[in-house]
Design a protein around this motif. Structure first.
Motif, short mmCIF file in Angstrom:
data_model
loop_
_atom_site.label_atom_id
_atom_site.label_comp_id
_atom_site.label_asym_id
_atom_site.label_seq_id
_atom_site.Cartn_x
_atom_site.Cartn_y
_atom_site.Cartn_z
N LEU A 99 0.82 -1.20 0.00
CA LEU A 99 0.00 0.00 0.00
C LEU A 99 0.86 1.25 0.00
CD1 LEU A 99 -2.87 -0.95 2.49
CD2 LEU A 99 -2.96 -0.88 -0.01
N THR A 100 1.92 1.25 0.79
CA THR A 100 2.80 2.42 0.82
C THR A 100 3.57 2.56 -0.50
OG1 THR A 100 4.58 1.17 1.89
CG2 THR A 100 3.07 2.36 3.32
N ALA A 101 3.68 1.47 -1.25
CA ALA A 101 4.31 1.54 -2.57
C ALA A 101 3.37 2.11 -3.62
CB ALA A 101 4.79 0.15 -3.00
N GLY A 102 2.09 2.25 -3.26
CA GLY A 102 1.15 2.88 -4.18
C GLY A 102 0.00 2.02 -4.65
N ALA A 103 -0.09 0.76 -4.17
CA ALA A 103 -1.18 -0.11 -4.60
C ALA A 103 -2.53 0.46 -4.17
CB ALA A 103 -1.01 -1.51 -4.01
N SER A 104 -3.54 0.21 -4.96
CA SER A 104 -4.87 0.75 -4.68
C SER A 104 -5.72 -0.16 -3.81
CB SER A 104 -5.60 1.02 -6.01
OG SER A 104 -4.98 2.05 -6.72
N GLY A 105 -5.18 -1.28 -3.37
CA GLY A 105 -5.93 -2.17 -2.51
C GLY A 105 -5.43 -3.60 -2.64
N PHE A 106 -6.15 -4.52 -2.00
CA PHE A 106 -5.75 -5.91 -2.12
C PHE A 106 -6.96 -6.82 -2.12
CE2 PHE A 106 -6.32 -5.88 2.43
CZ PHE A 106 -6.56 -7.19 2.79
N LEU A 107 -6.75 -8.01 -2.67
CA LEU A 107 -7.77 -9.06 -2.72
C LEU A 107 -7.18 -10.35 -2.20
CD1 LEU A 107 -9.31 -8.65 -6.30
CD2 LEU A 107 -10.47 -8.15 -4.13
N LEU A 108 -7.99 -11.13 -1.50
CA LEU A 108 -7.59 -12.48 -1.17
C LEU A 108 -7.76 -13.36 -2.41
CD1 LEU A 108 -9.20 -12.95 2.36
CD2 LEU A 108 -6.86 -12.27 1.79
N LYS A 109 -6.91 -14.37 -2.55
CA LYS A 109 -6.95 -15.20 -3.75
C LYS A 109 -8.20 -16.06 -3.85
CE LYS A 109 -2.07 -15.49 -4.92
NZ LYS A 109 -0.95 -16.39 -5.23
N ASP A 110 -8.93 -16.23 -2.74
CA ASP A 110 -10.16 -17.00 -2.81
C ASP A 110 -11.37 -16.10 -3.10
OD1 ASP A 110 -10.40 -15.67 -0.43
OD2 ASP A 110 -10.74 -17.44 0.81
N VAL A 111 -11.12 -14.93 -3.66
CA VAL A 111 -12.18 -13.98 -4.01
C VAL A 111 -13.17 -14.63 -4.98
CG1 VAL A 111 -10.83 -13.04 -5.93
CG2 VAL A 111 -12.60 -11.65 -4.86
N THR A 112 -14.45 -14.27 -4.86
CA THR A 112 -15.45 -14.79 -5.78
C THR A 112 -15.28 -14.12 -7.15
OG1 THR A 112 -17.09 -13.09 -5.25
CG2 THR A 112 -17.08 -15.09 -3.88
N PRO A 113 -15.71 -14.80 -8.21
CA PRO A 113 -15.61 -14.18 -9.54
C PRO A 113 -16.28 -12.81 -9.61
CG PRO A 113 -16.09 -16.51 -9.76
CD PRO A 113 -16.18 -16.20 -8.31
N GLU A 114 -17.45 -12.70 -8.99
CA GLU A 114 -18.18 -11.43 -9.03
C GLU A 114 -17.39 -10.31 -8.35
OE1 GLU A 114 -20.73 -14.86 -9.51
OE2 GLU A 114 -19.41 -14.27 -7.85
N HIS A 115 -16.79 -10.63 -7.19
CA HIS A 115 -16.02 -9.64 -6.45
C HIS A 115 -14.76 -9.26 -7.21
CE1 HIS A 115 -14.20 -8.36 -2.30
NE2 HIS A 115 -14.38 -7.35 -3.12
N LEU A 116 -14.13 -10.24 -7.86
CA LEU A 116 -12.92 -9.96 -8.63
C LEU A 116 -13.21 -8.95 -9.73
CD1 LEU A 116 -9.94 -10.57 -9.39
CD2 LEU A 116 -10.83 -12.39 -10.88
N VAL A 117 -14.25 -9.21 -10.50
CA VAL A 117 -14.60 -8.31 -11.60
C VAL A 117 -14.98 -6.92 -11.07
CG1 VAL A 117 -16.32 -7.87 -13.39
CG2 VAL A 117 -15.30 -10.15 -13.17
N ALA A 118 -15.78 -6.90 -10.01
CA ALA A 118 -16.20 -5.62 -9.44
C ALA A 118 -14.99 -4.83 -8.93
CB ALA A 118 -17.20 -5.85 -8.31
#
Length: 229
Positions: A99-118
């Motif tokens: 995050l301090t490097a500038g990333a806009s957020g994070f996702l867990l790898k078990d994210v649902t397809p719908e959440h990934l796309v959103a």
């Protein structure tokens, strides 16, 4: 007039992860311009294809996702590209550095397809993926660790008006735009305008970076008061 499709790069050292995420994005009309098995490949892919969003794994051989994020967002990639960090573990200690490097957020790898796309579409639109409350949990857990703090974080806040400082302080406590509007007796549109000006004055990408900066500059302290009034 039809807008061009959203473009993404997927960086992960596991081929099955890349393939699975690629299929999910493609099914929703998101173009995967390249895949990368490590951070160095990710940086090269971003330079070559200029995607809107990068899905970036943290733990990869040769160059990890944090260093790749720094390179992409520090000038080695197109200015408009945004990075979403992929992690296996909730509140992975590497996420704070990302995050301090500038990333806009994070996702867990078990994210649902719908959440990934959103998530990809949300970040591409210029918003931050992390809810402020999640960001605060991350920062409160790791901001006290001196080794986690990057150099040069003491950015000058003197250019902010008193109202903007108040908005930034409350933003860092985890309040949403609607909650900020209610707390400050402002309209949601006015709150959004204040946040936009804060980001512009401090040269920040999104509200996640604003929350990080509020802690790094000492405007608010981990475990300290949660806001004014």
């Amino acid at each position: 007039m039809n807008r061009p499709p959203l473009r993404a790069v997927i960086a992960d050292d596991q081929a099955l992860v890349r393939t699975g995420f690629g299929m999910i994005l493609a099914a929703d009309g998101i173009e995967v311009t390249a895949e990368a098995a490590d951070g160095a490949e990710a940086v090269a892919a971003v330079r070559r294809t200029r995607p809107d969003v990068v899905l970036m794994d943290i733990r990869m051989p040769r160059t990890d996702g944090i260093e790749a994020t720094r390179r992409i967002l520090g000038g080695e990639g197109p200015h408009e590209t945004r990075v979403i960090i992929l992690t296996t573990y909730d509140l992975d200690h590497y996420v704070y550095a990302a995050l301090t490097a500038g990333a806009s957020g994070f996702l867990l790898k078990d994210v649902t397809p719908e959440h990934l796309v959103a998530a990809v579409r949300l970040v591409q639109s210029g918003d931050a993926l992390l809810a402020p409350t999640i960001t605060r949990r991350l920062i409160e857990r790791f901001a006290h660790r001196e080794e986690a703090r990057p150099a040069g974080v003491h950015r000058d806040l003197s250019g902010l008006t008193p109202r903007e400082l108040e908005v930034l302080r409350l933003l860092a406590t985890g309040l949403s735009n609607a909650e900020l509007a209610d707390r400050l007796c402002l309209s949601p549109t006015t709150v959004k305008t204040h946040i936009g000006r804060i980001l512009s004055k401090l040269d920040l990408r999104d509200r996640v970076q604003a929350v990080v900066l509020a802690y790094e500059t000492g405007l608010i302290s981990p475990g300290g008061p949660t806001g004014t009034g």
